[in-house]
Design a protein around this motif. Structure first.
Motif, PDB file in Angstrom:
ATOM      1  N   PRO A   1       6.253  -1.550   8.481  1.00 47.55           N
ATOM      2  CA  PRO A   1       7.013  -1.777   7.181  1.00 47.55           C
ATOM      3  C   PRO A   1       7.016  -2.832   6.595  1.00 47.55           C
ATOM      4  N   ILE A   2       7.094  -2.928   5.102  1.00 43.93           N
ATOM      5  CA  ILE A   2       7.183  -4.101   4.482  1.00 43.93           C
ATOM      6  C   ILE A   2       8.306  -4.050   3.588  1.00 43.93           C
ATOM      7  N   GLY A   3       9.147  -5.271   3.608  1.00 45.33           N
ATOM      8  CA  GLY A   3      10.004  -5.303   2.715  1.00 45.33           C
ATOM      9  C   GLY A   3      10.064  -6.887   2.058  1.00 45.33           C
TER      10      GLY A   3
ATOM     11  N   ALA B   1       3.255  -0.334   5.055  1.00 48.86           N
ATOM     12  CA  ALA B   1       3.949   0.660   4.099  1.00 48.86           C
ATOM     13  C   ALA B   1       5.382   0.178   3.443  1.00 48.86           C
ATOM     14  N   GLN B   2       5.391   0.640   2.290  1.00 47.98           N
ATOM     15  CA  GLN B   2       6.660   0.282   1.364  1.00 47.98           C
ATOM     16  C   GLN B   2       7.116   1.374   0.673  1.00 47.98           C
TER      17      GLN B   2
ATOM     18  N   TYR C   1       3.108  -4.409  -2.913  1.00 53.38           N
ATOM     19  CA  TYR C   1       2.060  -3.589  -3.064  1.00 53.38           C
ATOM     20  C   TYR C   1       1.740  -4.399  -4.393  1.00 53.38           C
ATOM     21  N   ASN C   2       2.622  -4.313  -5.446  1.00 55.99           N
ATOM     22  CA  ASN C   2       2.226  -4.834  -6.763  1.00 55.99           C
ATOM     23  C   ASN C   2       1.644  -6.528  -6.713  1.00 55.99           C
TER      24      ASN C   2
ATOM     25  N   ILE D   1      -1.984  -1.645   1.934  1.00 55.13           N
ATOM     26  CA  ILE D   1      -0.594  -1.211   1.715  1.00 55.13           C
ATOM     27  C   ILE D   1      -0.401  -0.213   1.382  1.00 55.13           C
ATOM     28  N   VAL D   2       0.064   1.104   1.774  1.00 50.14           N
ATOM     29  CA  VAL D   2       0.267   2.088   1.162  1.00 50.14           C
ATOM     30  C   VAL D   2       1.835   2.619   0.702  1.00 50.14           C
ATOM     31  N   LEU D   3       2.008   3.548   0.010  1.00 55.75           N
ATOM     32  CA  LEU D   3       3.534   3.703  -0.517  1.00 55.75           C
ATOM     33  C   LEU D   3       3.973   5.128  -0.188  1.00 55.75           C
TER      34      LEU D   3
END
Length: 436
Positions: free
Chosen positions: A197-199, A223-224, A232-233, A271-273
């Motif tokens: 996970p990514i914050g 993953a976000q 991601y942006n 990175i995936v959403l």
């Protein structure tokens, strides 16, 4: 599956990993492991037979939700606290957090005799606020976002001479989080993929440094939540909007870290959403299959794998269940919504004549079909039906979608006009009143 995931391109820059280009080294992470040893749990890392079969790959779960504060955040928080000088300890620390970093700082600060103040944004789950207070920290609720809470924390900390313990953009915090990868790869050297996970990026940064140093060809994917695609942006040069309430509030970060962005750009493959439905499904799946409670942010890794199993087929995937701090009310809502998605709970609206015995007729039909009535109500006033008719609203339990469709067909065959769901525009089963 989101279009953003389908069109995703690797974010990692080409070329071999150069440890001199990142502010944290494997030696720093090994040092953090020694610092926190004995004060932070070496959590279980187990293969899930059922999830592996479901996803077509080898799934290994790191149960960081089994830490004392139910989150991996203890690792980085303790590593940072241990580096404070005697004078800094005396003046105390301050942190901004949506909950898990708060509890990690509060727990270990109390254990080390360091005063702690935590600034939490408005909307932080009550379980996280109460747990942080219970751990002895002063809690201040300020700001609508983590970034606004952070601005208040910086000003408040300066005024009172307190040291800021940043939740992710700090080399010592990053090193502490990286100890998870050490434990995972030492336990299962055959891992070839990490889904993290990514914050703000502290966890994936620390783990990526450790993993790349130990196994350079290992694939690392972040993953976000689709509602908060901040990293991601930045990495992919997109401008997807960030808004709304996400189940994964622990990673709802609008401004990722400066240090972590640098590390992720160099070391993370992609990175995936994931959507809210996918996160809810992952939380419910972990409860149903692994009998473990994981908050939304902690389930996004599994959500990504469940949503796109072909991308991981045949691989050996390590997932971090980063935290388990979720309100019990929210758990109940997630589980019941998942039952509805599976066709095991269905809301029905049935037009019936308003006279004695009609409810018994419907009840008998449902009983004969093997459906169980969970809720029942009559709506006579707020309806466009004739005055001698009433809207019967039911919530029924069935075994699965096929059984639900069988029940609907039986009601329709009996001449009842049935609508599924709360929306009157949804497809109807059976004949209208005038045809009976």
């Amino acid at each position: 599956m989101t279009n953003a995931r389908e069109n995703a391109q690797p974010g990692r820059q080409a070329g071999a990993f150069d440890s001199n280009r990142v502010p944290v080294t494997l030696a720093d992470i090994r040092g953090a492991a020694a610092t926190i040893s004995g004060s932070v749990n070496v959590t279980d890392f187990n293969r899930s037979i059922t999830l592996s079969e479901m996803c077509g790959c080898d799934i290994w779960l790191k149960f960081e939700n089994h830490q004392f504060t139910s989150s991996f955040k203890e690792r980085g928080a303790l590593n940072r606290l241990q580096a404070l000088t005697a004078d800094q300890r005396r003046h105390g620390v301050i942190a901004m957090s949506a909950g898990n970093h708060a509890q990690g700082v509060a727990h270990h600060a109390r254990r080390l005799g360091i005063p702690a103040c935590i600034v939490m944004p408005i909307g932080t789950p009550m379980v996280k606020i109460e747990n942080t207070k219970r751990l002895g920290a002063e809690v201040i609720i300020s700001g609508g976002t983590l970034e606004e809470a952070g601005a208040f924390a910086r000003d408040h900390g300066k005024t009172h001479g307190m040291t800021l313990i940043h939740p992710y953009d700090d080399p010592l915090v990053i090193a502490g989080q990286g100890t998870i990868a050490l434990e995972m790869l030492e336990a299962v050297p055959s891992l070839d993929t990490l889904m993290i996970p990514i914050g703000g990026g502290g966890l994936i940064s620390g783990m990526a440094i450790a993993a790349r140093s130990m196994k350079p060809d290992l694939r690392i994917v972040g993953a976000q939540a689709r509602l908060y695609p901040s990293m991601y942006n930045v990495i992919k040069g997109e401008q997807l909007p960030m808004r709304g309430d996400t189940l994964a509030e622990g990673i709802a970060v609008k401004e990722p870290g400066r240090i972590t962005t640098q590390i992720i750009r160099q070391l993370v493959d992609d990175i995936v959403l994931v959507t809210e439905d996918e996160i809810e499904r992952a939380v419910a799946t972990l409860i149903a299959i692994e009998k473990t409670v994981v908050e939304g942010a902690g389930a996004v890794g599994l959500a990504a794998v469940l949503a796109d199993p072909d991308a991981f087929r045949g691989r050996h995937v390590g997932l971090v269940l980063t935290g388990g701090n979720i309100d019990t009310r929210l758990i109940a809502s997630v589980l019941t919504r998942e039952l509805a998605r599976e066709g095991r709970l269905t809301q029905l609206a049935i037009d019936i004549v308003d006279r004695p015995g009609q409810l018994a007729v419907v009840s008998n039909l449902l009983a004969e079909a093997g459906a169980n009535i969970i809720e029942v109500s009559h709506q006579r006033t707020f309806s466009d039906l004739p005055v001698k008719a009433t809207l019967l609203q039911l919530v029924v339990e069935t075994r699965d979608r096929a059984h639900r469709d069988e029940v609907l067909a039986r009601l329709g065959a009996a001449g009842l006009r049935v609508r599924c769901g709360a929306d009157p525009a949804m497809p109807s089963h059976g004949q209208p009143d005038g045809a009976r």
